[in-house]
Design a protein around this motif. Structure first.
Motif, mmCIF file in Angstrom:
data_model
loop_
_atom_site.group_PDB
_atom_site.id
_atom_site.type_symbol
_atom_site.label_atom_id
_atom_site.label_comp_id
_atom_site.label_asym_id
_atom_site.label_seq_id
_atom_site.Cartn_x
_atom_site.Cartn_y
_atom_site.Cartn_z
ATOM 1 N N VAL A 19 0.842 -1.203 0.000
ATOM 2 C CA VAL A 19 0.000 0.000 0.000
ATOM 3 C C VAL A 19 0.877 1.253 0.000
ATOM 4 C CG1 VAL A 19 -1.764 1.293 1.259
ATOM 5 C CG2 VAL A 19 -1.893 -1.205 1.156
ATOM 6 N N LEU A 20 1.929 1.238 0.805
ATOM 7 C CA LEU A 20 2.840 2.385 0.835
ATOM 8 C C LEU A 20 3.504 2.582 -0.522
ATOM 9 C CD1 LEU A 20 4.364 4.631 2.282
ATOM 10 C CD2 LEU A 20 6.032 2.918 3.047
ATOM 11 N N ALA A 21 3.944 1.499 -1.136
ATOM 12 C CA ALA A 21 4.586 1.600 -2.450
ATOM 13 C C ALA A 21 3.619 2.152 -3.491
ATOM 14 C CB ALA A 21 5.117 0.232 -2.883
ATOM 15 N N MET A 22 2.362 1.720 -3.430
ATOM 16 C CA MET A 22 1.373 2.229 -4.379
ATOM 17 C C MET A 22 1.118 3.715 -4.142
ATOM 18 S SD MET A 22 -0.468 1.338 -7.006
ATOM 19 C CE MET A 22 -0.926 -0.414 -6.991
ATOM 20 N N TYR A 23 1.025 4.111 -2.895
ATOM 21 C CA TYR A 23 0.841 5.534 -2.589
ATOM 22 C C TYR A 23 2.002 6.361 -3.151
ATOM 23 C CZ TYR A 23 0.922 9.907 -0.050
ATOM 24 O OH TYR A 23 0.992 11.247 0.246
ATOM 25 N N GLN A 24 3.218 5.892 -2.944
ATOM 26 C CA GLN A 24 4.379 6.629 -3.434
ATOM 27 C C GLN A 24 4.397 6.712 -4.960
ATOM 28 O OE1 GLN A 24 7.334 4.214 -1.444
ATOM 29 N NE2 GLN A 24 7.515 5.647 0.268
ATOM 30 N N THR A 25 3.793 5.736 -5.616
ATOM 31 C CA THR A 25 3.698 5.739 -7.080
ATOM 32 C C THR A 25 2.633 6.712 -7.566
ATOM 33 O OG1 THR A 25 4.462 3.442 -7.252
ATOM 34 C CG2 THR A 25 3.217 4.331 -9.118
ATOM 35 N N LEU A 26 1.484 6.702 -6.906
ATOM 36 C CA LEU A 26 0.346 7.474 -7.399
ATOM 37 C C LEU A 26 0.329 8.928 -6.938
ATOM 38 C CD1 LEU A 26 -2.546 4.868 -6.941
ATOM 39 C CD2 LEU A 26 -1.167 5.305 -8.977
ATOM 40 N N ALA A 27 0.828 9.214 -5.756
ATOM 41 C CA ALA A 27 0.706 10.569 -5.194
ATOM 42 C C ALA A 27 1.236 11.660 -6.122
ATOM 43 C CB ALA A 27 1.390 10.627 -3.836
ATOM 44 N N PRO A 28 2.417 11.497 -6.741
ATOM 45 C CA PRO A 28 2.910 12.576 -7.600
ATOM 46 C C PRO A 28 2.071 12.812 -8.852
ATOM 47 C CG PRO A 28 4.676 11.043 -6.980
ATOM 48 C CD PRO A 28 3.382 10.396 -6.623
ATOM 49 N N LEU A 29 1.269 11.834 -9.248
ATOM 50 C CA LEU A 29 0.515 11.946 -10.489
ATOM 51 C C LEU A 29 -0.590 12.995 -10.411
ATOM 52 C CD1 LEU A 29 0.161 8.154 -11.411
ATOM 53 C CD2 LEU A 29 1.970 9.755 -12.066
ATOM 54 N N PHE A 30 -1.026 13.341 -9.197
ATOM 55 C CA PHE A 30 -2.123 14.306 -9.043
ATOM 56 C C PHE A 30 -1.628 15.751 -8.986
ATOM 57 C CE2 PHE A 30 -3.848 10.314 -7.452
ATOM 58 C CZ PHE A 30 -5.100 10.279 -8.065
ATOM 59 N N ALA A 31 -0.321 15.958 -9.048
ATOM 60 C CA ALA A 31 0.233 17.309 -8.973
ATOM 61 C C ALA A 31 -0.315 18.253 -10.039
ATOM 62 C CB ALA A 31 1.755 17.253 -9.033
ATOM 63 N N PRO A 32 -0.507 17.806 -11.290
ATOM 64 C CA PRO A 32 -1.049 18.730 -12.306
ATOM 65 C C PRO A 32 -2.428 19.285 -11.964
ATOM 66 C CG PRO A 32 -0.060 16.823 -13.368
ATOM 67 C CD PRO A 32 -0.110 16.525 -11.901
ATOM 68 N N LEU A 33 -3.146 18.618 -11.069
ATOM 69 C CA LEU A 33 -4.475 19.093 -10.667
ATOM 70 C C LEU A 33 -4.403 19.976 -9.429
ATOM 71 C CD1 LEU A 33 -6.562 15.793 -11.047
ATOM 72 C CD2 LEU A 33 -6.264 17.628 -12.716
ATOM 73 N N ASP A 34 -3.182 20.246 -8.944
ATOM 74 C CA ASP A 34 -3.004 20.961 -7.669
ATOM 75 C C ASP A 34 -3.769 20.243 -6.564
ATOM 76 O OD1 ASP A 34 -1.370 22.981 -8.713
ATOM 77 O OD2 ASP A 34 -3.109 24.117 -9.397
ATOM 78 N N ALA A 35 -3.735 18.934 -6.613
ATOM 79 C CA ALA A 35 -4.445 18.112 -5.633
ATOM 80 C C ALA A 35 -3.454 17.220 -4.903
ATOM 81 C CB ALA A 35 -5.518 17.262 -6.313
ATOM 82 N N THR A 36 -3.809 16.863 -3.685
ATOM 83 C CA THR A 36 -2.975 15.999 -2.858
ATOM 84 C C THR A 36 -3.710 14.701 -2.567
ATOM 85 O OG1 THR A 36 -1.920 17.896 -1.793
ATOM 86 C CG2 THR A 36 -1.750 15.784 -0.658
ATOM 87 N N LEU A 37 -3.026 13.607 -2.722
ATOM 88 C CA LEU A 37 -3.607 12.305 -2.398
ATOM 89 C C LEU A 37 -3.559 12.135 -0.885
ATOM 90 C CD1 LEU A 37 -4.760 9.594 -3.278
ATOM 91 C CD2 LEU A 37 -2.416 8.764 -3.625
ATOM 92 N N GLU A 38 -4.709 12.223 -0.239
ATOM 93 C CA GLU A 38 -4.765 12.183 1.223
ATOM 94 C C GLU A 38 -5.003 10.786 1.766
ATOM 95 O OE1 GLU A 38 -7.554 14.884 2.941
ATOM 96 O OE2 GLU A 38 -6.053 16.485 3.047
ATOM 97 N N GLN A 39 -5.772 9.976 1.042
ATOM 98 C CA GLN A 39 -6.090 8.638 1.528
ATOM 99 C C GLN A 39 -5.972 7.633 0.396
ATOM 100 O OE1 GLN A 39 -9.706 8.246 3.859
ATOM 101 N NE2 GLN A 39 -9.664 10.419 4.429
ATOM 102 N N LEU A 40 -5.495 6.456 0.749
ATOM 103 C CA LEU A 40 -5.429 5.351 -0.207
ATOM 104 C C LEU A 40 -5.723 4.070 0.553
ATOM 105 C CD1 LEU A 40 -4.775 4.455 -3.133
ATOM 106 C CD2 LEU A 40 -2.430 4.049 -2.361
ATOM 107 N N SER A 41 -6.662 3.297 0.035
ATOM 108 C CA SER A 41 -7.034 2.059 0.725
ATOM 109 C C SER A 41 -7.069 0.899 -0.256
ATOM 110 C CB SER A 41 -8.401 2.205 1.405
ATOM 111 O OG SER A 41 -9.409 2.454 0.443
ATOM 112 N N LEU A 42 -6.751 -0.259 0.257
ATOM 113 C CA LEU A 42 -6.786 -1.505 -0.502
ATOM 114 C C LEU A 42 -7.773 -2.428 0.193
ATOM 115 C CD1 LEU A 42 -5.693 -3.494 -2.653
ATOM 116 C CD2 LEU A 42 -3.903 -4.112 -1.015
ATOM 117 N N SER A 43 -8.794 -2.860 -0.522
ATOM 118 C CA SER A 43 -9.793 -3.742 0.073
ATOM 119 C C SER A 43 -9.249 -5.165 0.178
ATOM 120 C CB SER A 43 -11.073 -3.741 -0.763
ATOM 121 O OG SER A 43 -10.860 -4.440 -1.990
ATOM 122 N N ALA A 44 -9.968 -5.988 0.930
ATOM 123 C CA ALA A 44 -9.567 -7.390 1.081
ATOM 124 C C ALA A 44 -9.640 -8.131 -0.245
ATOM 125 C CB ALA A 44 -10.463 -8.070 2.112
ATOM 126 N N HIS A 45 -10.414 -7.604 -1.194
ATOM 127 C CA HIS A 45 -10.556 -8.237 -2.505
ATOM 128 C C HIS A 45 -9.611 -7.645 -3.542
ATOM 129 C CE1 HIS A 45 -14.064 -10.327 -0.978
ATOM 130 N NE2 HIS A 45 -14.583 -9.174 -0.595
#
Length: 261
Positions: A159-185
């Motif tokens: 989950v941490l690795a995925m967050y580190q991958t995805l968080a920078p991608l939202f920069a063009p929107l001036d948005a910050t990735l605040e939460q990331l969750s992975l379901s049991a499925h």
């Protein structure tokens, strides 16, 4: 030519007896030396030197928490038990304990480096930079912008690795990735600092990256058609193979194939 004469039996007995007595005396000397070392106050642990990360702890607190759990002197103190005692202190991730002659212990500490909250908001559970979950008083955290991550405990590092991958991608929107969750499925869900909830679906990091990039690169174009900005996004569903679904504040749900203009 001389012939060697056989050693008389009584001489053999005397030699064997002398050897045994020598070994017994040596063992007694070693035992006496060991007893002296154990009993001699010179070797009692007189000082504990602590080095390393000391952001959330101090030497006085560490000594107070650990000293009572140590027993023995320089020679007999259990280093593994001492290490466990230090690692049981809040915020300590790892401790290396060494003897320092004649009566000291040298301790090198590594503190936890929190990079995210883990699990429910009500829990005092954090995630360190190694993707390990640990318990601590969250009031001691200096940073007030840590993201909230959650998922199966054994997949915390993923989950941490995925967050580190995805968080920078939202920069063009001036948005910050605040939460990331992975379901049991295996389904991923993100939430931005604007409150927008984004369903990412299942997939590898490369697949999710492609979906987010498609979303980010076309979102402004889509929202502008309805007189809105990216901040108006309430939710988005990126699980569609040819596009994504949007819910904009004040606008009915919009489905769009970004290839269509």
């Amino acid at each position: 030519m001389t012939e060697s004469l056989p050693v008389p039996f009584d001489v053999k007995i005397m030699n064997l007896t002398a050897s045994v007595l020598f070994l017994v005396c040596g063992a007694m000397v070693l035992a006496a030396a060991a007893w002296w070392a154990v009993r001699n106050p010179v070797f009692a642990i007189g000082r504990i030197t602590v080095q390393g990360d000391l952001v959330h702890n101090n030497v006085v607190t560490l000594r107070a928490n650990v000293t009572s759990r140590l027993s023995g002197n320089f020679f007999t103190v259990d280093l593994a038990r001492a290490r466990s005692a230090f690692e049981a202190v809040p915020w300590v991730r790892r401790a290396v304990v060494r003897r320092e002659f004649p009566n000291r212990l040298q301790v090198l500490l590594q503190e936890q480096q929190p990079v995210a909250y883990w699990g429910a908001d009500s829990e005092s559970t954090l995630l360190n930079n190694f993707g390990e979950v640990f318990e601590a008083n969250t009031d001691d955290i200096d940073q007030d912008d840590l993201p909230h991550l959650s998922g199966p405990l054994d997949q915390a590092a993923d989950v941490l690795a995925m967050y580190q991958t995805l968080a920078p991608l939202f920069a063009p929107l001036d948005a910050t990735l605040e939460q990331l969750s992975l379901s049991a499925h295996g389904g991923w869900r993100a939430q931005l600092d604007s409150g927008a909830v984004i369903e990412l679906g299942h997939g590898t990091p490369d697949e999710l990256t492609a979906r987010v990039q498609r979303f980010v690169h076309t979102l402004t174009q889509v929202t502008s058609r309805y007189g809105r900005t990216a901040a108006a996004v309430e939710s988005a569903d990126l699980r569609h193979p040819d596009g994504y679904a949007l819910r904009l504040a004040g606008v009915t749900t919009v489905s769009l194939d970004p290839k269509k203009k």
